[in-house]
Design a protein around this motif. Structure first.
Motif, mmCIF file in Angstrom:
data_model
loop_
_atom_site.group_PDB
_atom_site.id
_atom_site.type_symbol
_atom_site.label_atom_id
_atom_site.label_comp_id
_atom_site.label_asym_id
_atom_site.label_seq_id
_atom_site.Cartn_x
_atom_site.Cartn_y
_atom_site.Cartn_z
ATOM 1 N N VAL B 63 -6.730 -92.037 -79.975
ATOM 2 C CA VAL B 63 -6.841 -90.602 -79.734
ATOM 3 C C VAL B 63 -6.780 -89.850 -81.055
ATOM 4 C CG1 VAL B 63 -5.832 -88.635 -78.547
ATOM 5 C CG2 VAL B 63 -5.713 -90.884 -77.508
ATOM 6 N N ASN B 64 -7.687 -88.912 -81.231
ATOM 7 C CA ASN B 64 -7.543 -87.988 -82.354
ATOM 8 C C ASN B 64 -7.345 -86.580 -81.814
ATOM 9 O OD1 ASN B 64 -10.285 -87.213 -81.747
ATOM 10 N ND2 ASN B 64 -10.904 -89.009 -82.918
ATOM 11 N N TYR B 65 -6.564 -85.825 -82.516
ATOM 12 C CA TYR B 65 -6.178 -84.517 -82.002
ATOM 13 C C TYR B 65 -6.854 -83.389 -82.765
ATOM 14 C CZ TYR B 65 -2.503 -87.041 -79.592
ATOM 15 O OH TYR B 65 -1.820 -87.911 -78.789
ATOM 16 N N THR B 81 -5.269 -63.596 -88.080
ATOM 17 C CA THR B 81 -4.789 -63.907 -86.725
ATOM 18 C C THR B 81 -5.886 -64.445 -85.828
ATOM 19 O OG1 THR B 81 -5.185 -61.618 -86.115
ATOM 20 C CG2 THR B 81 -2.941 -62.178 -86.769
ATOM 21 N N LYS B 82 -7.072 -64.607 -86.359
ATOM 22 C CA LYS B 82 -8.142 -65.160 -85.533
ATOM 23 C C LYS B 82 -7.864 -66.624 -85.241
ATOM 24 C CE LYS B 82 -12.648 -64.460 -85.537
ATOM 25 N NZ LYS B 82 -13.622 -63.540 -84.999
ATOM 26 N N PRO B 83 -8.209 -67.087 -84.025
ATOM 27 C CA PRO B 83 -7.988 -68.493 -83.699
ATOM 28 C C PRO B 83 -8.683 -69.420 -84.688
ATOM 29 C CG PRO B 83 -8.567 -67.277 -81.742
ATOM 30 C CD PRO B 83 -8.725 -66.336 -82.880
ATOM 31 N N ARG B 84 -7.950 -70.447 -85.115
ATOM 32 C CA ARG B 84 -8.498 -71.366 -86.095
ATOM 33 C C ARG B 84 -8.376 -72.788 -85.600
ATOM 34 N NH1 ARG B 84 -9.245 -69.594 -91.646
ATOM 35 N NH2 ARG B 84 -9.662 -71.805 -91.851
ATOM 36 N N LEU B 85 -9.154 -73.644 -86.239
ATOM 37 C CA LEU B 85 -9.115 -75.066 -85.919
ATOM 38 C C LEU B 85 -8.220 -75.780 -86.921
ATOM 39 C CD1 LEU B 85 -10.436 -77.608 -84.469
ATOM 40 C CD2 LEU B 85 -12.148 -77.501 -86.248
ATOM 41 N N GLN B 86 -7.400 -76.669 -86.434
ATOM 42 C CA GLN B 86 -6.585 -77.487 -87.331
ATOM 43 C C GLN B 86 -6.892 -78.953 -87.096
ATOM 44 O OE1 GLN B 86 -2.332 -77.080 -86.950
ATOM 45 N NE2 GLN B 86 -1.986 -78.870 -88.227
ATOM 46 N N LEU B 87 -7.279 -79.637 -88.165
ATOM 47 C CA LEU B 87 -7.527 -81.073 -88.094
ATOM 48 C C LEU B 87 -6.499 -81.752 -88.973
ATOM 49 C CD1 LEU B 87 -11.395 -81.077 -88.598
ATOM 50 C CD2 LEU B 87 -10.195 -81.328 -86.457
ATOM 51 N N GLY B 88 -5.851 -82.776 -88.451
ATOM 52 C CA GLY B 88 -4.803 -83.400 -89.221
ATOM 53 C C GLY B 88 -3.746 -82.367 -89.518
ATOM 54 N N ASP B 89 -3.410 -82.164 -90.792
ATOM 55 C CA ASP B 89 -2.373 -81.164 -91.070
ATOM 56 C C ASP B 89 -2.904 -79.968 -91.836
ATOM 57 O OD1 ASP B 89 -2.869 -82.510 -93.306
ATOM 58 O OD2 ASP B 89 -0.822 -83.189 -93.688
ATOM 59 N N ILE B 97 -15.480 -81.481 -88.844
ATOM 60 C CA ILE B 97 -15.152 -82.388 -87.741
ATOM 61 C C ILE B 97 -15.748 -83.795 -87.906
ATOM 62 C CG2 ILE B 97 -15.463 -82.767 -85.251
ATOM 63 C CD1 ILE B 97 -15.021 -79.826 -84.826
ATOM 64 N N PRO B 98 -17.061 -83.916 -88.253
ATOM 65 C CA PRO B 98 -17.614 -85.273 -88.362
ATOM 66 C C PRO B 98 -16.840 -86.168 -89.317
ATOM 67 C CG PRO B 98 -19.366 -83.657 -88.424
ATOM 68 C CD PRO B 98 -18.080 -82.886 -88.458
ATOM 69 N N LEU B 99 -16.449 -85.637 -90.463
ATOM 70 C CA LEU B 99 -15.705 -86.437 -91.443
ATOM 71 C C LEU B 99 -14.347 -86.848 -90.885
ATOM 72 C CD1 LEU B 99 -15.792 -87.504 -94.355
ATOM 73 C CD2 LEU B 99 -14.570 -85.452 -95.042
ATOM 74 N N PHE B 100 -13.711 -85.878 -90.215
ATOM 75 C CA PHE B 100 -12.407 -86.151 -89.614
ATOM 76 C C PHE B 100 -12.505 -87.279 -88.593
ATOM 77 C CE2 PHE B 100 -9.626 -85.164 -85.952
ATOM 78 C CZ PHE B 100 -8.404 -85.356 -86.548
ATOM 79 N N LEU B 101 -13.542 -87.217 -87.736
ATOM 80 C CA LEU B 101 -13.726 -88.245 -86.712
ATOM 81 C C LEU B 101 -14.014 -89.593 -87.350
ATOM 82 C CD1 LEU B 101 -15.864 -86.329 -84.083
ATOM 83 C CD2 LEU B 101 -13.455 -86.898 -83.942
ATOM 84 N N GLN B 132 -16.183 -73.450 -77.905
ATOM 85 C CA GLN B 132 -17.576 -73.829 -77.692
ATOM 86 C C GLN B 132 -18.184 -74.416 -78.956
ATOM 87 O OE1 GLN B 132 -18.791 -73.499 -74.596
ATOM 88 N NE2 GLN B 132 -20.514 -74.731 -75.311
ATOM 89 N N ASP B 133 -17.884 -73.782 -80.096
ATOM 90 C CA ASP B 133 -18.413 -74.301 -81.360
ATOM 91 C C ASP B 133 -17.922 -75.723 -81.610
ATOM 92 O OD1 ASP B 133 -19.645 -71.897 -81.709
ATOM 93 O OD2 ASP B 133 -18.073 -71.056 -82.991
ATOM 94 N N VAL B 134 -16.653 -75.945 -81.320
ATOM 95 C CA VAL B 134 -16.080 -77.277 -81.522
ATOM 96 C C VAL B 134 -16.743 -78.282 -80.585
ATOM 97 C CG1 VAL B 134 -13.982 -78.639 -81.229
ATOM 98 C CG2 VAL B 134 -13.879 -76.450 -82.395
ATOM 99 N N LYS B 135 -16.936 -77.860 -79.341
ATOM 100 C CA LYS B 135 -17.567 -78.750 -78.365
ATOM 101 C C LYS B 135 -18.981 -79.122 -78.791
ATOM 102 C CE LYS B 135 -17.491 -77.677 -73.924
ATOM 103 N NZ LYS B 135 -17.364 -76.705 -72.831
ATOM 104 N N THR B 136 -19.725 -78.110 -79.248
ATOM 105 C CA THR B 136 -21.095 -78.367 -79.692
ATOM 106 C C THR B 136 -21.102 -79.356 -80.854
ATOM 107 O OG1 THR B 136 -21.563 -76.085 -79.101
ATOM 108 C CG2 THR B 136 -23.230 -77.231 -80.375
ATOM 109 N N GLN B 137 -20.163 -79.157 -81.779
ATOM 110 C CA GLN B 137 -20.082 -80.050 -82.942
ATOM 111 C C GLN B 137 -19.736 -81.472 -82.502
ATOM 112 O OE1 GLN B 137 -20.898 -79.066 -86.001
ATOM 113 N NE2 GLN B 137 -20.631 -81.122 -86.749
ATOM 114 N N LEU B 138 -18.846 -81.587 -81.523
ATOM 115 C CA LEU B 138 -18.468 -82.907 -81.021
ATOM 116 C C LEU B 138 -19.668 -83.594 -80.381
ATOM 117 C CD1 LEU B 138 -14.989 -82.258 -79.369
ATOM 118 C CD2 LEU B 138 -15.450 -83.662 -81.350
ATOM 119 N N ARG B 139 -20.441 -82.804 -79.638
ATOM 120 C CA ARG B 139 -21.616 -83.389 -79.008
ATOM 121 C C ARG B 139 -22.618 -83.846 -80.054
ATOM 122 N NH1 ARG B 139 -23.901 -79.112 -75.000
ATOM 123 N NH2 ARG B 139 -25.546 -80.656 -74.763
#
Lengths: 184, 156
Positions: B63-65, B81-89, B97-101, B132-139
């Motif tokens: 699992v990756n978070y 304060t805008k929602p942000r993405l956090q990968l790892g720390d 995202i692709p590199l992280f995966l 949605q952006d994250v989902k699209t990138q994952l796809r």
């Protein structure tokens, strides 16, 4: 002679009683610092990426269950406003169509749920809607499984059972590209 | 009679506590093995929503978070304060995202790779745009097994 007796006392084993305290300290440290992460969620299989949008206009209208969620977190199901609480029941009726009504799905294999949200929709609402739709399928699977095998549906069933169930009621949920009216 | 009293006099009155540390250590090791230290410090506020149709995530190593939420107080000055993405720390962009995966993927034995799951731990108040952006990138990356992390709805 006195000296000898003192050495005798020294050669006795070291008092290991405090060892337990040290271990306890470590134990409590670990108990406090570790958090047991609840690792549960809704498992979703995303469709592979393709450049062109799937065309749902080719499908018969009666087989498509369109769910729209707007930026105010309101639901529009088949052109009718609806509350999230009623969604599960309604979706189940649509998929199973027990009364063979003309305007609901021909059969479960042909039913398609089309979910579309706005970029301004709350994630909370989105997940609740998704949860209800998944719940509708889960309940239908349960019913079918009870009728066929006399047990509740679960992921632990043998693959053959699950396959038989999914063949009769496949989970088809298509998510359209979201609209963009309400993003902050 | 005299035999009895003699015996009692000889025996050690205290129970040996020498094995107590061993027992405690055993407990300690049990907890150390069972609990998983969270590898990343959360820099965004994530309160996952409630849901009822939940699946349990099986193997932790598969699992990756991905965390999405508003930055916590101490980072709001820098990141807003805008929602942000956090990968790892660390805070990341969707394009990371692709590199992280990939980094996670190389650690997994090849046979198990098809079962890698991405756990999206998203705050309930976030709007769908960033998700949605994250989902699209994952796809686009081909990571299709996704788990929307949620808490179990308490029974009424």
């Amino acid at each position: 002679m006195a000296r000898k007796s003192s050495r005798d006392r020294m050669s006795n084993e070291i008092n290991a009683g405090s060892m337990a305290d040290i271990a306890f300290l470590l134990l409590i440290f670990f108990l406090v610092t570790t958090t047991i992460v609840e690792d549960k969620g809704i498992l979703v299989k995303l469709p592979p990426w393709s450049e062109e949008e799937p065309d749902i206009t080719k499908l018969k209208e009666r087989n498509v269950y369109s769910v729209l969620v707007n930026a105010q977190n309101q639901l529009l199901v088949r052109e009718q406003p609806m509350r999230i609480e009623d969604l599960r029941e309604n979706a189940m009726e649509f998929i199973a169509n027990p009364q063979r009504r003309e305007d609901l799905a021909e059969k479960p294999t042909k039913a398609i749920i089309s979910l579309k949200n706005d970029r301004g929709t709350n994630y909370d609402t989105y997940l609740r809607v998704y949860n209800e739709l998944k719940g509708a399928y889960n309940e239908l699977w349960n019913q079918l499984c009870q009728r066929k095998f006399g047990i509740d549906y679960s992921e632990d069933l043998p693959l053959a059972y699950r396959k038989a169930i999914k063949e009769e009621i496949p989970f088809v949920l298509s998510e359209a590209e979201p609209t963009n009216f309400g993003e902050e | 009679m005299s035999k009895f009293s003699k015996k009692r006099g000889k025996s050690d009155p205290a129970i040996s506590t020498a094995s107590l540390p061993d027992i405690i250590f055993m407990l300690l090791f049990f907890f150390m093995v069972v609990t998983v230290l969270r590898d990343a410090e959360l820099k965004v506020r994530v309160v996952t929503p409630y849901a009822s149709e939940l699946t349990k995530l099986e193997e932790k190593s598969l699992v990756n978070y991905l965390y999405i939420g508003k930055p916590t107080k101490q980072y709001q000055a820098t990141y807003g304060t805008k929602p942000r993405l956090q990968l790892g720390d660390k805070f990341s962009e969707v394009r990371d995202i692709p590199l992280f995966l990939e980094k996670h993927k190389v650690k997994v034995p090849e046979a198990k790779r098809p079962r890698i799951t991405s756990s999206l731990r998203v705050d309930g108040e976030v709007t769908m745009g960033v998700v949605q952006d994250v989902k699209t990138q994952l796809r686009k990356t081909g990571q299709l097994r996704v788990n929307y992390s949620a808490k179990k709805t308490p029974d009424k």
